[in-house]
Design a protein around this motif. Sequence first.
Motif, PDB file in Angstrom:
ATOM      1  N   MET A 265      40.566  11.208  23.022  1.00 34.14           N
ATOM      2  CA  MET A 265      39.797  10.014  23.308  1.00 34.14           C
ATOM      3  C   MET A 265      38.631   9.905  22.315  1.00 34.14           C
ATOM      4  SD  MET A 265      41.488   8.737  25.912  1.00 34.14           S
ATOM      5  CE  MET A 265      40.495   7.300  26.146  1.00 34.14           C
ATOM      6  N   VAL A 266      38.274   8.683  21.996  1.00 34.40           N
ATOM      7  CA  VAL A 266      37.201   8.402  21.037  1.00 34.40           C
ATOM      8  C   VAL A 266      35.968   7.927  21.795  1.00 34.40           C
ATOM      9  CG1 VAL A 266      36.517   6.935  19.106  1.00 34.40           C
ATOM     10  CG2 VAL A 266      38.851   7.827  19.212  1.00 34.40           C
ATOM     11  N   ASN A 267      34.839   8.592  21.553  1.00 35.45           N
ATOM     12  CA  ASN A 267      33.577   8.198  22.183  1.00 35.45           C
ATOM     13  C   ASN A 267      33.064   6.898  21.581  1.00 35.45           C
ATOM     14  OD1 ASN A 267      33.382  10.477  23.842  1.00 35.45           O
ATOM     15  ND2 ASN A 267      32.376  11.646  22.227  1.00 35.45           N
TER      16      ASN A 267
ATOM     17  N   GLU B  45      29.105  -7.340  24.619  1.00 37.53           N
ATOM     18  CA  GLU B  45      30.140  -8.284  24.164  1.00 37.53           C
ATOM     19  C   GLU B  45      30.079  -8.474  22.658  1.00 37.53           C
ATOM     20  OE1 GLU B  45      32.865  -9.869  25.478  1.00 37.53           O
ATOM     21  OE2 GLU B  45      32.469  -8.400  27.049  1.00 37.53           O
ATOM     22  N   TYR B  46      28.880  -8.480  22.124  1.00 38.12           N
ATOM     23  CA  TYR B  46      28.698  -8.657  20.684  1.00 38.12           C
ATOM     24  C   TYR B  46      29.114  -7.405  19.911  1.00 38.12           C
ATOM     25  CZ  TYR B  46      26.401 -10.034  16.355  1.00 38.12           C
ATOM     26  OH  TYR B  46      26.141 -10.366  15.052  1.00 38.12           O
ATOM     27  N   TRP B  47      28.838  -6.215  20.456  1.00 37.81           N
ATOM     28  CA  TRP B  47      29.057  -4.947  19.750  1.00 37.81           C
ATOM     29  C   TRP B  47      30.239  -4.138  20.288  1.00 37.81           C
ATOM     30  CZ3 TRP B  47      26.890  -4.266  15.281  1.00 37.81           C
ATOM     31  CH2 TRP B  47      25.668  -4.872  14.997  1.00 37.81           C
ATOM     32  N   LYS B  48      31.104  -4.718  21.109  1.00 39.09           N
ATOM     33  CA  LYS B  48      32.140  -3.931  21.772  1.00 39.09           C
ATOM     34  C   LYS B  48      33.170  -3.302  20.838  1.00 39.09           C
ATOM     35  CE  LYS B  48      34.851  -7.980  23.104  1.00 39.09           C
ATOM     36  NZ  LYS B  48      35.280  -8.746  24.271  1.00 39.09           N
ATOM     37  N   TYR B  49      33.257  -3.762  19.620  1.00 37.93           N
ATOM     38  CA  TYR B  49      34.185  -3.174  18.659  1.00 37.93           C
ATOM     39  C   TYR B  49      33.485  -2.198  17.717  1.00 37.93           C
ATOM     40  CZ  TYR B  49      37.085  -6.945  20.373  1.00 37.93           C
ATOM     41  OH  TYR B  49      37.772  -7.797  21.185  1.00 37.93           O
ATOM     42  N   SER B  50      32.285  -1.780  18.116  1.00 34.27           N
ATOM     43  CA  SER B  50      31.473  -0.918  17.257  1.00 34.27           C
ATOM     44  C   SER B  50      31.159   0.416  17.911  1.00 34.27           C
ATOM     45  CB  SER B  50      30.139  -1.618  16.938  1.00 34.27           C
ATOM     46  OG  SER B  50      30.353  -2.826  16.275  1.00 34.27           O
TER      47      SER B  50
ATOM     48  N   PHE C 133      34.870   0.231  14.731  1.00 37.07           N
ATOM     49  CA  PHE C 133      35.961   1.161  14.995  1.00 37.07           C
ATOM     50  C   PHE C 133      37.154   0.808  14.120  1.00 37.07           C
ATOM     51  CE2 PHE C 133      33.959   1.466  19.320  1.00 37.07           C
ATOM     52  CZ  PHE C 133      33.717   2.824  19.287  1.00 37.07           C
ATOM     53  N   THR C 134      37.940   1.817  13.784  1.00 35.67           N
ATOM     54  CA  THR C 134      39.219   1.569  13.118  1.00 35.67           C
ATOM     55  C   THR C 134      40.230   1.104  14.167  1.00 35.67           C
ATOM     56  OG1 THR C 134      40.032   3.815  13.474  1.00 35.67           O
ATOM     57  CG2 THR C 134      38.744   3.418  11.439  1.00 35.67           C
ATOM     58  N   GLU C 135      41.343   0.581  13.737  1.00 36.59           N
ATOM     59  CA  GLU C 135      42.403   0.171  14.672  1.00 36.59           C
ATOM     60  C   GLU C 135      42.874   1.363  15.505  1.00 36.59           C
ATOM     61  OE1 GLU C 135      43.747  -2.867  15.353  1.00 36.59           O
ATOM     62  OE2 GLU C 135      42.228  -3.744  14.046  1.00 36.59           O
ATOM     63  N   GLU C 136      42.983   2.521  14.876  1.00 34.27           N
ATOM     64  CA  GLU C 136      43.426   3.724  15.585  1.00 34.27           C
ATOM     65  C   GLU C 136      42.411   4.132  16.651  1.00 34.27           C
ATOM     66  OE1 GLU C 136      43.205   3.561  12.157  1.00 34.27           O
ATOM     67  OE2 GLU C 136      45.340   3.230  11.816  1.00 34.27           O
ATOM     68  N   GLU C 137      41.119   4.063  16.323  1.00 36.02           N
ATOM     69  CA  GLU C 137      40.078   4.412  17.293  1.00 36.02           C
ATOM     70  C   GLU C 137      40.071   3.445  18.468  1.00 36.02           C
ATOM     71  OE1 GLU C 137      36.540   6.502  14.698  1.00 36.02           O
ATOM     72  OE2 GLU C 137      36.816   4.330  14.482  1.00 36.02           O
ATOM     73  N   LEU C 138      40.248   2.163  18.199  1.00 35.80           N
ATOM     74  CA  LEU C 138      40.249   1.164  19.277  1.00 35.80           C
ATOM     75  C   LEU C 138      41.310   1.473  20.331  1.00 35.80           C
ATOM     76  CD1 LEU C 138      39.684  -2.146  17.305  1.00 35.80           C
ATOM     77  CD2 LEU C 138      38.141  -1.126  18.987  1.00 35.80           C
ATOM     78  N   ALA C 139      42.428   2.027  19.890  1.00 34.59           N
ATOM     79  CA  ALA C 139      43.516   2.348  20.815  1.00 34.59           C
ATOM     80  C   ALA C 139      43.214   3.584  21.670  1.00 34.59           C
ATOM     81  CB  ALA C 139      44.809   2.559  20.027  1.00 34.59           C
ATOM     82  N   GLU C 140      42.202   4.363  21.292  1.00 38.70           N
ATOM     83  CA  GLU C 140      41.925   5.627  21.970  1.00 38.70           C
ATOM     84  C   GLU C 140      40.517   5.706  22.588  1.00 38.70           C
ATOM     85  OE1 GLU C 140      44.054   8.201  22.347  1.00 38.70           O
ATOM     86  OE2 GLU C 140      45.590   6.975  21.415  1.00 38.70           O
ATOM     87  N   LEU C 141      39.876   4.572  22.840  1.00 40.66           N
ATOM     88  CA  LEU C 141      38.498   4.574  23.336  1.00 40.66           C
ATOM     89  C   LEU C 141      38.380   5.128  24.757  1.00 40.66           C
ATOM     90  CD1 LEU C 141      37.157   1.168  22.012  1.00 40.66           C
ATOM     91  CD2 LEU C 141      36.547   3.462  21.220  1.00 40.66           C
TER      92      LEU C 141
END
Length: 124
Positions: free
Chosen positions: A1-3, A72-77, A109-117
Amino acid sequence: MVNRIDATQKAKDLIQDLKSKHGDLMFYQAGGCCEGTQPQCFEKGGFFPRMNDVMIGEVENSEFWVDKDLFEYWKYSHFELDVLDGFGAGGFSLETPLGKTFKINYRLFTEEELAELVPLKLMD
């Protein structure tokens, strides 16, 4: 899992110093006026997250909450808690009397990290 959040060693050291003086801690990062978007450090229970605010993780066993709109603004970070010498935007945070300021460094986050949050926790 990614923190979703991690911390620099400098931030971890300051947290341990604050814990020795104040006990258990928590963080809250708002999205607005008084403190800007500077993360604030409180004694645990010294701030009450609002409905739908998001706990993105823990730093040194201290919950880190983010305002729902800011999230919501930073959820991909990825958030990295850091600390600077000097005073930040306000004076409510526990590190202020020490002449320190917590800050956040962001990266996407990278695409790979997004899948493992790590799953989020929402305030009910």
